[in-house]
Design an enzyme around this catalytic site. Structure first.
Site, PDB file in Angstrom:
ATOM      1  CG  HIS A  55      -0.398   0.095   2.539  1.00  0.00           C
ATOM      2  ND1 HIS A  55       0.451  -0.868   3.060  1.00  0.00           N
ATOM      3  CD2 HIS A  55      -0.536   1.032   3.525  1.00  0.00           C
ATOM      4  CE1 HIS A  55       0.801  -0.527   4.294  1.00  0.00           C
ATOM      5  NE2 HIS A  55       0.232   0.630   4.600  1.00  0.00           N
ATOM      6  CG  HIS A  57       0.166   4.390   4.719  1.00  0.00           C
ATOM      7  ND1 HIS A  57      -0.585   3.601   5.558  1.00  0.00           N
ATOM      8  CD2 HIS A  57      -0.641   5.413   4.336  1.00  0.00           C
ATOM      9  CE1 HIS A  57      -1.790   4.134   5.696  1.00  0.00           C
ATOM     10  NE2 HIS A  57      -1.851   5.227   4.947  1.00  0.00           N
ATOM     11  CG  HIS A  60       4.132   0.001   4.109  1.00  0.00           C
ATOM     12  ND1 HIS A  60       4.135  -1.320   4.483  1.00  0.00           N
ATOM     13  CD2 HIS A  60       3.702   0.699   5.194  1.00  0.00           C
ATOM     14  CE1 HIS A  60       3.719  -1.422   5.748  1.00  0.00           C
ATOM     15  NE2 HIS A  60       3.445  -0.210   6.191  1.00  0.00           N
ATOM     16  CG  HIS A 113      -4.040   0.356   6.722  1.00  0.00           C
ATOM     17  ND1 HIS A 113      -3.991   1.003   7.923  1.00  0.00           N
ATOM     18  CD2 HIS A 113      -2.833   0.560   6.134  1.00  0.00           C
ATOM     19  CE1 HIS A 113      -2.798   1.583   8.059  1.00  0.00           C
ATOM     20  NE2 HIS A 113      -2.084   1.342   6.980  1.00  0.00           N
ATOM     21  CG  HIS A 174       3.795  -1.788  11.550  1.00  0.00           C
ATOM     22  ND1 HIS A 174       4.660  -0.726  11.686  1.00  0.00           N
ATOM     23  CD2 HIS A 174       3.088  -1.559  10.413  1.00  0.00           C
ATOM     24  CE1 HIS A 174       4.476   0.125  10.682  1.00  0.00           C
ATOM     25  NE2 HIS A 174       3.528  -0.357   9.885  1.00  0.00           N
TER      26      HIS A 174
HETATM   27 ZN   LIG Z   1      -0.032   1.692   6.495  1.00  0.00          ZN
END
Ligand SMILES: [Zn+2]
Length: 244
Positions: A55, A57, A60, A113, A174
């Site tokens: 994704h 973010h 990432h 998310h 995470h």
């Molecule tokens: Zn994320």
């Protein structure tokens, strides 16, 4: 044969490499830390041949461009979110299958998310038990915050993970396990499997070891978001966790 390397980076992210020893191909799952990824490759004598993004973010995709330039490799990520994935060369969609060497990699869209979140499932990793890189969709006893999606979308994403073989190993992005545990205990104070697992996790963390990966089977027994039996219930638990 497929080899998976896991290494901590940034404050609580995990970096992952997957290497196919027959073809010599190696992918990094997301790019949280370019130096950590390069060091992990060099320690094993592997050459990066692909970047797979879960994704958009920054923790990432933040090192997509520098790694793609350094290794001259393609970037495979969510086609649904193509504009937000730096350097994307191949957008993929739910149900798509691509290859790492001779191994099939299945793409599942798991919005919630973020809008365009995807996960990568390799059914024949780990001698057939299968592995999935789940990004920020599911964590041990947790799920990703609903920044862009609805509880109903996350509920459906959980069902897609539940539909994988239950022996599938899940690589979460995470290390949130112990903080998730504090909340999960308030949702299911009598869940024996959860309480037993929390002891195991505390022991691992006390030794400085990762709790990731987990399995579908384990999350079905200990994860309140996976165990929520309606989208409304998942939404209620998610709102409570956001305020916890
Ligand atoms: Zn994320």
């Amino acid at each position: 044969m497929l080899h998976i390397a896991l290494f901590p980076c940034l404050s609580d992210n995990y970096g992952f490499l997957i290497h196919d020893s027959e073809s010599g191909q190696t992918a990094t799952i997301d790019t949280p830390d370019g130096n950590a990824i390069t060091a992990a490759l060099e320690a094993r004598g592997w050459n990066l041949t692909a970047i797979w993004n879960t994704h958009h973010h920054f923790d990432h995709t933040g090192h997509n461009l520098s790694l793609a330039a350094r290794y001259d490799c393609p970037i495979i990520g969510p086609g649904h979110d193509a504009k937000r994935i730096p350097g994307l060369t191949q957008g993929v969609r739910d149900g798509d299958v691509f290859k790492l060497g001779s191994h099939d990699v299945h793409v599942l869209e798991t919005p919630g998310h973020t809008d365009g979140h995807i996960i990568f499932h390799i059914p024949d990793a780990h001698d057939g038990a299968g592995a999935a890189f789940v990004g920020d969709t599911i964590f041990i006893m947790g799920c990703g915050r609903l920044f862009e999606g609805t509880p109903a979308q996350m509920y459906e994403s959980m069902r897609k993970i539940e539909a994988l073989p239950h022996s599938t190993t899940l690589y979460c992005a995470h290390e949130y396990t112990l903080s998730n545990a504090d909340f999960a205990k308030t949702v299911e104070p009598d869940n024996r499997a959860m309480l037993d697992y929390i002891k195991t996790a505390e022991d691992l963390r006390a030794k400085g070891r990762p709790t990731v990966p987990t399995t579908v089977a384990r999350e079905l027994s200990i994860n309140p978001f996976m165990r929520a039996n309606t989208p409304e219930k998942l939404g209620e638990i998610r709102r409570a966790k956001d305020k916890f």
